[in-house]
Design a protein around this motif. Structure first.
Motif, PDB file in Angstrom:
ATOM      1  N   LEU A  40      -7.317  -9.607 -16.985  1.00 29.00           N
ATOM      2  CA  LEU A  40      -6.401  -8.537 -16.566  1.00 29.00           C
ATOM      3  C   LEU A  40      -5.058  -8.669 -17.267  1.00 29.00           C
ATOM      4  O   LEU A  40      -4.426  -9.735 -17.251  1.00 29.00           O
ATOM      5  CB  LEU A  40      -6.204  -8.616 -15.047  1.00 29.00           C
ATOM      6  N   ARG A  96      -0.484  -6.259  -9.102  1.00 30.66           N
ATOM      7  CA  ARG A  96      -0.957  -7.123  -8.012  1.00 30.66           C
ATOM      8  C   ARG A  96      -2.100  -6.459  -7.245  1.00 30.66           C
ATOM      9  O   ARG A  96      -3.112  -7.100  -6.918  1.00 30.66           O
ATOM     10  CB  ARG A  96       0.195  -7.444  -7.056  1.00 30.66           C
ATOM     11  N   ALA A 151      -5.207  -6.513  -9.270  1.00 29.24           N
ATOM     12  CA  ALA A 151      -5.747  -7.875  -9.289  1.00 29.24           C
ATOM     13  C   ALA A 151      -6.554  -8.159  -8.024  1.00 29.24           C
ATOM     14  O   ALA A 151      -7.635  -8.772  -8.082  1.00 29.24           O
ATOM     15  CB  ALA A 151      -4.611  -8.885  -9.431  1.00 29.24           C
ATOM     16  N   CYS A 205      -9.880  -6.475  -8.445  1.00 31.19           N
ATOM     17  CA  CYS A 205     -10.699  -7.134  -9.468  1.00 31.19           C
ATOM     18  C   CYS A 205     -11.299  -8.442  -8.958  1.00 31.19           C
ATOM     19  O   CYS A 205     -12.409  -8.825  -9.353  1.00 31.19           O
ATOM     20  CB  CYS A 205      -9.868  -7.396 -10.719  1.00 31.19           C
ATOM     21  N   LEU A 251     -11.593 -14.416 -12.657  1.00 32.25           N
ATOM     22  CA  LEU A 251     -10.548 -13.464 -13.036  1.00 32.25           C
ATOM     23  C   LEU A 251      -9.408 -14.212 -13.707  1.00 32.25           C
ATOM     24  O   LEU A 251      -8.847 -15.152 -13.134  1.00 32.25           O
ATOM     25  CB  LEU A 251     -10.008 -12.715 -11.809  1.00 32.25           C
ATOM     26  N   ILE A 274      -5.676 -13.679 -15.376  1.00 34.68           N
ATOM     27  CA  ILE A 274      -4.581 -12.699 -15.361  1.00 34.68           C
ATOM     28  C   ILE A 274      -3.446 -13.163 -16.250  1.00 34.68           C
ATOM     29  O   ILE A 274      -2.994 -14.311 -16.157  1.00 34.68           O
ATOM     30  CB  ILE A 274      -4.043 -12.487 -13.928  1.00 34.68           C
TER      31      ILE A 274
END
Length: 279
Positions: free
Chosen positions: A157, A169, A172, A175, A182, A184
């Motif tokens: 991300l 946020r 996220a 996701c 994940l 980020i």
């Protein structure tokens, strides 16, 4: 009438850098192109045109010589075309945008499906996406869009540099439910976050808010949206000529902020215009 001016209103570091490089290039070259407008300020682009900087939309339209790469950057394909023609390059890409491009490339190389929080048609977003080669990519403009992302083992991300941290946020969080891993990278520019916080503060104090900047500027438009949610009497304008006297009837406190690509002289023009209307 009291005027509350946001402390950080106007040019951010990346825009100052790009603008300085463009004017210096105009002085040192007998005619030069920029691939797309240097920044999203029609008034400043016009001043550069007066100095001999011609805006072109495609690499094929660049004559032999030199080209300025705008602050939003260009796609990897456009950069390859420029290099293949051996053009002299004045690279005014914002360092924060370049970082987002590098992170997109890194996630792609390491096998992540890339999710980019941003506006799909924005030139910065198109540029960033082009560096995520050989992988799936999804662009989401809002948290609700992220709900449509299919389940994947690994998601990476990143965000358009002018997005809000809250949107990043929320995406996220969504996701996290759609993958086993994940990764980020917070690629939102610090200057964006600061301007948005200042906008919220001013909108909470003012009876009317003016947001100054190009109508084609994503970060300026977002500032206007943020202010309007708090103070409905919010007006997004480009120049002082767009001020309307009826806006200010009965208004005692005016808040003013501006996007990261808004020149200081435009802000000062608007302040003088407000002062004139209040007398």
């Amino acid at each position: 009438m009291t005027i509350l001016l946001a402390r950080s209103a106007g040019f951010c570091f990346g825009v100052k850098r790009a603008t300085r490089m463009a004017f210096e290039a105009a002085e040192s070259h007998d005619g030069i192109c920029s691939l797309g407008p240097i920044i999203h300020s029609p008034q400043l682009v016009e001043k550069l045109e007066e100095k001999g900087v011609v805006v072109v939309d495609a690499v094929a339209d660049i004559p032999e010589g030199a080209v300025i790469i705008r602050s939003h950057g260009v796609t990897s394909g456009e950069l390859r075309e420029i290099n293949a023609r051996n053009l002299e390059v004045v690279d005014a890409t914002c360092p924060f945008v370049k970082s987002a491009q590098d992170h997109a490339a890194l996630l792609s190389r390491e096998g992540y499906v890339v999710v980019l929080v941003g506006e799909g048609e924005h030139p910065e977003v198109q540029g960033i996406l082009s560096y995520a080669e050989n992988t799936e990519v999804f662009v989401v403009g809002a948290p609700a869009d992220a709900e449509a992302i299919p389940r994947r083992k690994r998601l990476g991300l990143i965000a358009q540099t002018t997005q809000s941290f809250e949107t990043l946020r929320q995406v996220a969080d969504i996701c996290l439910k759609k993958c086993q891993e994940l990764r980020i990278f917070n690629t939102i520019c610090d200057a964006t976050s600061v301007r948005q916080e200042e906008a919220r503060d001013i909108a909470g104090k003012a009876e009317l808010v003016l947001v100054i900047g190009g109508f084609n500027s994503a970060n300026t438009t977002r500032l206007a949206q943020i202010c309007r949610e708090i103070q409905p009497r919010t007006y997004h304008i480009e120049t002082a000529e767009q001020l309307q006297s009826e806006w200010f009837k009965g208004i005692g406190i005016v808040g003013i902020t501006a996007g990261a690509s808004t020149p200081r002289w435009l802000i000062e023009d608007v302040i003088r215009g407000v002062e004139t209307l209040s007398n």
